[in-house]
Design an enzyme around this catalytic site. Structure first.
Site, PDB file in Angstrom:
ATOM      1  CD  GLU A   1      -2.831   1.354   0.205  1.00  0.00           C
ATOM      2  OE1 GLU A   1      -3.101   0.265  -0.523  1.00  0.00           O
ATOM      3  OE2 GLU A   1      -3.637   2.091   0.339  1.00  0.00           O
ATOM      4  CG  ASP A   2       1.479   2.865   3.352  1.00  0.00           C
ATOM      5  OD1 ASP A   2       0.612   3.404   2.439  1.00  0.00           O
ATOM      6  OD2 ASP A   2       1.418   2.549   4.425  1.00  0.00           O
TER       7      ASP A   2
END
Ligand code: MN
Length: 712
Positions: free
Chosen positions: A122-123
């Site tokens: 996600e990051d």
């Protein structure tokens, strides 16, 4: 009671199971954070930060290979490098803390690996493909699931639809949800850096979705800490009052002695004398629990602030402990609950009882084995890797697949059958809001978990899906019962299914359907079968309800046909006769045996006579109920002895238009008397009304079907 164990803001709460591993040092997350800042100093030695995780992991899984964890840590650390938490700490402290929570709960290596990587896709630049290539498909699958879940909470748009996707994404594996719960716990612990509104918003989602999930998954340790964190944010004043209550009690205990400690000493003494090996500890209640007890009982006394936990080696020891406590102390029998024989839906097993002290205080006692304790604390996380060789044999019904507990399977089934997202979403929320489930049993011994308040209608749809449209009745604990009957924990339920294709659910079932599964199925049926205003029933042929007595003999595996058809006997020349031993009536499940002269005798399937015929290898033939005719039934009425009882009972029977074939009255014992009547009913469907009328007679406390007819 130590202040530390009751302060929810202390991360060490997750180590409540650690009294079994008390030699292991408690891990300080701040120290972990510092270690993470320093990073992997040298590639050839395990970084200090991941070292703590490995240590916690090995306490549960001594043979685990730490290499994959080390590799996952190195990837996570390097890819998150430069990212900061809102608190100013390096981002890697978050996946580390989440993984530590899971490691302390006893999660297996794959879950921990995925947990370390849970925010990378996600990051950071890391891709799912990379995760799959380096750590395998299973880890990739878990990381993917967590990534999807992460979007659910923050993407408010199209939430119901996203939630459906989330269920699909995680449906195959509750380990995804375990990671999500640990992730949420760490975020909740560190929420104070957020704006007030954001804190409240996150706390509400935690309360509405995550805490019910933790409860469902049986992860008690996470659930209680989350509850206290939410309590502190959403009800700060009540939280503060509760905190003061607990602190006040600790002061009082230090000054005047602690009721629970004294009781625990007594329990230890009793068990020592009985020669039972047991560990006796005090479990402080968490804040929310103290708050609930305070609201229920008003003034709290020392024994209300915690419970006594007795840990033993074997299941049988639990009952031995119970026996000793009930003999040597003063038990409060109404508090006794056996969650070993009848486990709760979420794997929890324990005996619960309570003992009264001379000063009137009541101390609650929980009795369980060490293994039960582990499951009680960590729930599905304690079950380990379901795919590992030698994982539990799935022969246990509802509990068969730990990655897909029964309620989750049901959710997935509904989301397939509910066409309307809003309906799905509202029913799901309703389901998560259910406080607890009950367990009911089928006559074959299988267990079925249902929400509290569920009726026979719910049981039918839970068991048979849409085939439950054909349900025509039920027996609860051996007694005929209406489908609206609300089931209780431990009931045995037998559902009586019609044989006809034209069977249909009744509109009024909706009033008794409590579970989303049943409501969705019935609503769907009603939507596709608009009712005919002329008859008030669906446009198709009305459902054949159990009509009457004459059982028709049909060949084995008969093709279903509407009972409204005039049915000649399927095998010409054979007649059917109802067995005298069990006097079956519709809608009993029945079976037939060919006897001399080409006659078929019809028994209730559970009749001992039928079992005898079967073991004597008599030819068993399929039979089903016809639509007309009278029936004969034998009923037993249990009553308190009183004048005119016989007269009143026989009058009640006569008023129902039923003829008495024979009756016997046993001599009363201890003011109780049993009447047995063999009765001729004009219509078997009338039986429930007759039994109700008999129960309404003053003094009668039960009416049931007999196995044997009354003596002539
Ligand atoms: Mn996270």
């Amino acid at each position: 009671m130590s202040a530390e164990a009751t302060n929810p803001l202390t991360p060490a709460t997750v180590t409540t199971a650690s009294h079994r591993r008390k030699n292991r040092p408690r891990i300080d997350l701040r120290r972990l954070g510092r270690a993470a800042v320093l990073g992997p100093a040298a590639r050839d030695r395990l970084p200090d930060a991941i070292g703590h995780v490995v240590e916690a992991h090995r306490a549960h899984h001594p043979d685990a290979d730490p290499d994959i964890l080390r590799r996952a840590y190195l990837l996570a650390e390097s890819s998150h490098r430069g990212q900061m938490r809102k608190s100013g700490e390096p981002y890697i402290t978050h996946p580390l803390a989440v993984t530590l929570i899971l490691a302390e709960l006893g999660a297996e290596t794959t879950t921990l690996t995925a947990s370390l990587l849970h925010d990378t896709v996600e990051d950071t630049e890391v891709t799912l493909e990379q995760v799959g290539a380096e750590f395998g498909e299973e880890v990739r699958y878990l990381v993917d699931g967590v990534t999807k879940l992460e979007k659910v909470d923050y993407g408010a748009a199209a939430e119901p639809e996203t939630f459906r996707k989330m269920l699909v994404a995680t449906g195959n594996d509750v380990r995804v949800m375990s990671i999500k719960l640990a992730d949420r716990l760490h975020n909740m612990r560190t929420l104070s850096v957020m704006r007030r509104e954001k804190q409240e918003r996150i706390a509400k989602v935690t309360r509405d979705v995550l805490i019910p999930l933790a409860e469902r998954l049986g992860v008690q340790v996470l659930k209680t800490e989350l509850e206290d964190l939410v309590f502190a944010i959403l009800h700060p004043e009540e939280y503060e009052r509760t905190r003061e209550l607990i602190a006040g009690n600790a002061d009082r205990a230090a000054r005047d002695g602690d009721t629970l400690s004294e009781t625990a000493d007594e329990v230890r003494g009793v068990l020592r004398e009985a020669g039972i090996q047991a560990e006796v500890v005090i479990r402080p209640r968490h804040h929310v629990s103290v708050h609930r007890v305070a609201r229920k009982r008003g003034q709290l006394r020392g024994a209300d602030f915690g419970r006594i936990l007795v840990l033993v080696g074997e299941d049988a020891d639990c009952y031995a402990v119970l026996g000793e406590l009930h003999t040597c102390l003063t038990p409060v029998v109404s508090e006794f609950k056996d969650f070993i024989a009848v486990p709760k839906f979420n794997l929890y097993q324990s005996l619960h009882t309570a003992v009264a002290r001379p000063d009137g205080q009541v101390a609650e006692v929980l009795i369980r084995t060490h293994q039960m304790h582990r499951v009680a604390e960590a729930g599905v996380v304690a079950l380990g890797n379901p795919y590992a060789p030698g994982a539990d044999d799935p022969s246990d019904g509802e509990r068969a697949d730990p990655t897909r507990p029964g309620w989750l399977s049901r959710l997935l089934d509904w989301q397939e059958s509910a066409q309307d997202t809003d309906m799905f979403w509202s029913t799901l929320r309703e389901d998560l809001a259910q406080d607890r489930e009950i367990t009911v049993f089928r006559p074959d011994g299988g267990a079925l978990g249902l929400p509290e308040g569920a009726s026979c209608v719910d049981a039918a749809y839970a068991l048979y899906g849409e085939d439950a449209h054909a349900c025509i009745g039920a027996r609860v604990n051996g007694r005929l019962a209406t489908l609206s009957t609300v089931l209780k924990d431990g009931d045995t339920v037998q559902l009586l299914m019609g044989q006809d294709v034209a069977s249909e659910p009744s509109r009024e079932w909706l009033e008794h359907a409590h579970t989303p599964g049943a409501r969705i199925a019935i609503q769907r049926w009603l939507a596709t079968h608009p009712s005919d205003p002329g008859t008030g029933t669906a446009a198709e042929d009305p459902a054949p309800r159990p009509g009457g007595g004459g059982a028709r003999h049909v060949p084995d595996a008969p093709a279903p046909r509407p009972a409204s058809e005039s049915v000649v006997v399927d095998r010409p020349g054979t007649g059917a006769r109802l067995a005298r031993c069990c006097t079956p009536v519709p809608p009993d499940e029945i079976t037939g045996f060919l006897v001399r002269g080409g006659v078929v005798t019809v028994h209730r399937v559970e009749c001992a006579g039928a079992a005898r015929m079967r073991s004597a290898e008599r030819a068993e033939v399929g039979v089903r109920w016809g639509d007309t005719g009278e029936c004969r039934v034998t009923l037993v009425a249990e009553s308190f002895q009183r004048p005119h009882l016989l007269a009143d009972l026989t009058e009640a029977i006569a008023l129902e238009g039923v003829a008495i074939v024979s009756a016997t009255v046993e001599p009363p014992t201890q003011q109780r008397v049993r009447h047995t009547y063999t009765l001729q009913l004009p219509d078997a469907a009338h039986l429930p009304a007759l039994m109700r009328a008999m129960r309404d007679v003053a003094g009668v406390y039960d009416v049931g079907r007999a196995q044997h007819p009354a003596a002539q």
